[in-house]
Design an enzyme around this catalytic site. Sequence first.
Site, PDB file in Angstrom:
ATOM      1  N   ALA A 158       2.059   0.104  10.041  1.00 12.68           N
ATOM      2  CA  ALA A 158       3.220  -0.704  10.709  1.00 12.68           C
ATOM      3  C   ALA A 158       3.400  -2.169   9.962  1.00 12.68           C
ATOM      4  O   ALA A 158       4.339  -2.484   9.319  1.00 12.68           O
ATOM      5  CB  ALA A 158       3.039  -0.847  11.956  1.00 12.68           C
ATOM      6  N   SER A 159       2.180  -2.456   9.539  1.00 16.25           N
ATOM      7  CA  SER A 159       2.232  -4.064   9.045  1.00 16.25           C
ATOM      8  C   SER A 159       2.691  -3.954   7.413  1.00 16.25           C
ATOM      9  O   SER A 159       3.383  -4.596   6.978  1.00 16.25           O
ATOM     10  CB  SER A 159       0.802  -4.459   8.877  1.00 16.25           C
ATOM     11  OG  SER A 159       0.116  -3.785   8.000  1.00 16.25           O
ATOM     12  N   LYS A 160       2.389  -2.608   6.739  1.00 18.17           N
ATOM     13  CA  LYS A 160       2.860  -2.618   5.352  1.00 18.17           C
ATOM     14  C   LYS A 160       4.372  -2.023   5.298  1.00 18.17           C
ATOM     15  O   LYS A 160       5.260  -2.510   4.427  1.00 18.17           O
ATOM     16  CB  LYS A 160       1.916  -1.555   4.491  1.00 18.17           C
ATOM     17  CG  LYS A 160       0.592  -2.177   4.549  1.00 18.17           C
ATOM     18  CD  LYS A 160       0.547  -3.475   3.728  1.00 18.17           C
ATOM     19  CE  LYS A 160      -1.019  -3.722   3.153  1.00 18.17           C
ATOM     20  NZ  LYS A 160      -1.151  -5.115   2.685  1.00 18.17           N
TER      21      LYS A 160
ATOM     22  N   TYR B  40      -2.047  -0.730  10.292  1.00 18.46           N
ATOM     23  CA  TYR B  40      -2.170  -0.795   8.973  1.00 18.46           C
ATOM     24  C   TYR B  40      -0.698  -0.374   8.333  1.00 18.46           C
ATOM     25  O   TYR B  40       0.102  -1.040   7.697  1.00 18.46           O
ATOM     26  CB  TYR B  40      -3.265  -0.216   8.270  1.00 18.46           C
ATOM     27  CG  TYR B  40      -3.221  -0.544   6.725  1.00 18.46           C
ATOM     28  CD1 TYR B  40      -3.768  -1.722   6.415  1.00 18.46           C
ATOM     29  CD2 TYR B  40      -2.897   0.388   5.706  1.00 18.46           C
ATOM     30  CE1 TYR B  40      -3.983  -2.361   4.971  1.00 18.46           C
ATOM     31  CE2 TYR B  40      -3.001  -0.005   4.287  1.00 18.46           C
ATOM     32  CZ  TYR B  40      -3.535  -1.048   4.104  1.00 18.46           C
ATOM     33  OH  TYR B  40      -3.570  -1.510   2.665  1.00 18.46           O
TER      34      TYR B  40
ATOM     35  N   SER C 283       0.711  -1.146   0.018  1.00 18.27           N
ATOM     36  CA  SER C 283       0.100   0.053  -0.171  1.00 18.27           C
ATOM     37  C   SER C 283       0.911   1.154   0.060  1.00 18.27           C
ATOM     38  O   SER C 283       2.019   1.073   0.547  1.00 18.27           O
ATOM     39  CB  SER C 283      -0.910   0.044   1.261  1.00 18.27           C
ATOM     40  OG  SER C 283      -1.170   1.230   1.469  1.00 18.27           O
TER      41      SER C 283
HETATM   42  N1  LIG Z   1      -8.718  -1.335  -1.667  1.00 19.61           N
HETATM   43  C1  LIG Z   1      -7.804  -0.541  -1.214  1.00 19.61           C
HETATM   44  O1  LIG Z   1      -8.103   0.961  -1.400  1.00 19.61           O
HETATM   45  C2  LIG Z   1      -6.417  -0.862  -1.127  1.00 19.61           C
HETATM   46  C3  LIG Z   1      -5.479   0.349  -1.257  1.00 19.61           C
HETATM   47  C4  LIG Z   1      -4.023  -0.196  -0.786  1.00 19.61           C
HETATM   48  C5  LIG Z   1      -3.499  -1.606  -0.713  1.00 19.61           C
HETATM   49  N2  LIG Z   1      -4.636  -2.571  -0.469  1.00 19.61           N
HETATM   50  C6  LIG Z   1      -4.476  -3.823  -0.344  1.00 19.61           C
HETATM   51  O2  LIG Z   1      -4.721  -4.704  -1.333  1.00 19.61           O
HETATM   52  C7  LIG Z   1      -4.738  -6.092  -0.723  1.00 19.61           C
HETATM   53  C8  LIG Z   1      -6.244  -6.578  -1.039  1.00 19.61           C
HETATM   54  O3  LIG Z   1      -7.111  -5.927  -0.744  1.00 19.61           O
HETATM   55  P1  LIG Z   1      -8.454  -5.670  -1.342  1.00 19.61           P
HETATM   56  O4  LIG Z   1      -8.451  -3.882  -1.484  1.00 19.61           O
HETATM   57  O5  LIG Z   1      -8.681  -6.552  -2.391  1.00 19.61           O
HETATM   58  O6  LIG Z   1      -9.441  -5.861  -0.104  1.00 19.61           O
HETATM   59  P2  LIG Z   1     -10.601  -6.881  -0.026  1.00 19.61           P
HETATM   60  O7  LIG Z   1     -11.619  -6.868  -1.024  1.00 19.61           O
HETATM   61  O8  LIG Z   1     -11.336  -6.812   1.411  1.00 19.61           O
HETATM   62  O9  LIG Z   1     -10.029  -8.588  -0.243  1.00 19.61           O
HETATM   63  C9  LIG Z   1      -9.195  -8.879   1.022  1.00 19.61           C
HETATM   64  C10 LIG Z   1      -8.850 -10.344   0.869  1.00 19.61           C
HETATM   65  O10 LIG Z   1      -8.023 -10.847   1.791  1.00 19.61           O
HETATM   66  C11 LIG Z   1      -8.735 -11.964   2.346  1.00 19.61           C
HETATM   67  N3  LIG Z   1      -8.275 -11.926   3.637  1.00 19.61           N
HETATM   68  C12 LIG Z   1      -8.621 -11.235   4.940  1.00 19.61           C
HETATM   69  N4  LIG Z   1      -8.296 -11.973   5.848  1.00 19.61           N
HETATM   70  C13 LIG Z   1      -7.649 -13.231   5.491  1.00 19.61           C
HETATM   71  C14 LIG Z   1      -7.014 -14.153   6.336  1.00 19.61           C
HETATM   72  N5  LIG Z   1      -6.854 -14.282   7.678  1.00 19.61           N
HETATM   73  N6  LIG Z   1      -6.622 -15.157   5.397  1.00 19.61           N
HETATM   74  C15 LIG Z   1      -6.735 -14.996   4.434  1.00 19.61           C
HETATM   75  N7  LIG Z   1      -7.378 -14.505   3.387  1.00 19.61           N
HETATM   76  C16 LIG Z   1      -7.497 -13.348   4.000  1.00 19.61           C
HETATM   77  C17 LIG Z   1     -10.201 -11.720   2.060  1.00 19.61           C
HETATM   78  O11 LIG Z   1     -10.737 -13.267   1.873  1.00 19.61           O
HETATM   79  P3  LIG Z   1     -11.489 -14.101   2.975  1.00 19.61           P
HETATM   80  O12 LIG Z   1     -12.369 -12.954   3.816  1.00 19.61           O
HETATM   81  O13 LIG Z   1     -12.171 -14.833   2.330  1.00 19.61           O
HETATM   82  O14 LIG Z   1     -10.482 -14.587   3.964  1.00 19.61           O
HETATM   83  C18 LIG Z   1     -10.270 -11.091   0.636  1.00 19.61           C
HETATM   84  O15 LIG Z   1     -10.086 -12.028  -0.481  1.00 19.61           O
HETATM   85  C19 LIG Z   1      -4.609  -5.806   0.711  1.00 19.61           C
HETATM   86  O16 LIG Z   1      -3.538  -6.414   1.209  1.00 19.61           O
HETATM   87  C20 LIG Z   1      -4.716  -4.394   0.966  1.00 19.61           C
HETATM   88  O17 LIG Z   1      -3.829  -4.010   2.134  1.00 19.61           O
HETATM   89  C21 LIG Z   1      -6.127  -2.005  -0.829  1.00 19.61           C
END
Ligand SMILES: NC(=O)c1ccc[n+]([C@@H]2O[C@H](COP(=O)([O-])OP(=O)(O)OC[C@H]3O[C@@H](n4cnc5c(N)ncnc54)[C@H](OP(=O)(O)O)[C@@H]3O)[C@@H](O)[C@H]2O)c1
Length: 281
Positions: free
Chosen positions: A159-161, A157, A144
């Site tokens: 910190a994790s990233k 968040y 991110s």
């Molecule tokens: N959307 C944004 O604005 C944004 C911006 C910057 C970075 N990101 C990053 O993009 C990545 C994907 O996020 P997204 O935006 O696509 O969000 P999302 O639609 O909420 O998808 C998150 C995915 O992570 C899975 N997940 C959550 N907890 C989990 C666990 N304990 N074990 C295995 N899978 C798990 C969820 O599936 P289940 O619930 O089925 O496990 C889901 O498939 C993340 O790393 C996020 O930090 C997103």
Amino acid sequence: MSDKPYQDKAVIVTGASSGIGRALALRLADQGAWITLAARDAARLAVLAEECRQRGGKAIAVPTGVTGEAQCKALIERAVAEFGRLDVLINNAGIGATGLLEELPDLTLFKRVMDVNFYGVVYCTYYAVKHLKQTQGRIVNISSLGGKSPLPYNSNYNASKYAVHGFSDSVRMELAQAGVSVTLICPYWVVTEFHERLMDKDGTPRGPQGRAIYSEKTMTADQCAATTLKAAARRKREVLMGPGWLTVWLRIIAPGLVDKITIEMVLKPLVRRAEKTQSKE
Ligand SMILES: NC(=O)c1ccc[n+]([C@@H]2O[C@H](COP(=O)([O-])OP(=O)(O)OC[C@H]3O[C@@H](n4cnc5c(N)ncnc54)[C@H](OP(=O)(O)O)[C@@H]3O)[C@@H](O)[C@H]2O)c1
């Protein structure tokens, strides 16, 4: 570069059940990749696996919680057993929580975010490395902009990233001679379920109102997936999306000023909004 660099490549995508992970899987399927889909929601994964097969890919669903080291090990082993090789590991699963550090009732939520966003990446990478070395493969970590330029109210968040960045930059050097690349993807906002699931300090997801931050201009999951796959195919180190270059550059040349502006423009409004919500309850 071939127009289908992932054809017949074995790829693992974590967090595949929604958002960016799902979009990655569909784009990979269109290229004829062999995809192992991981997340906790088994039903969603099964539907997605079928969709991927219909689009020309091979796909298996392996329900996995990435906070479990044994589950991550089993995920990698299952993928290699099915497809005989591993070319790409995409660590994408992620969650977030907001709130002031001092207002967290305890550190359970903080640790949960670290477990998913950081240790999930470490576990999968650790068990995948020996297979990726055999194919001169690729590791792709969906981080991110929060891993380059932090915001207050998001310390868990960020910190994790940041941890993912340190880990990725270190492992990249360790694996360079073996021909394994590490690509860090740093999106700004992307339209997914992420902000609906974003938790407050008590662990309560925001729900549909979390989507209020998106506009017509917000990047779609498919756009993010397209950029990610192109960058990984070219073995790029890092991709900054949205206002990435500007914020990172400003933070290098004037970190104190960036802090001051961020406190005024981000932190104070967030705190005021939280206080208003609390006083209504
Ligand atoms: N959307 C944004 O604005 C944004 C911006 C910057 C970075 N990101 C990053 O993009 C990545 C994907 O996020 P997204 O935006 O696509 O969000 P999302 O639609 O909420 O998808 C998150 C995915 O992570 C899975 N997940 C959550 N907890 C989990 C666990 N304990 N074990 C295995 N899978 C798990 C969820 O599936 P289940 O619930 O089925 O496990 C889901 O498939 C993340 O790393 C996020 O930090 C997103």
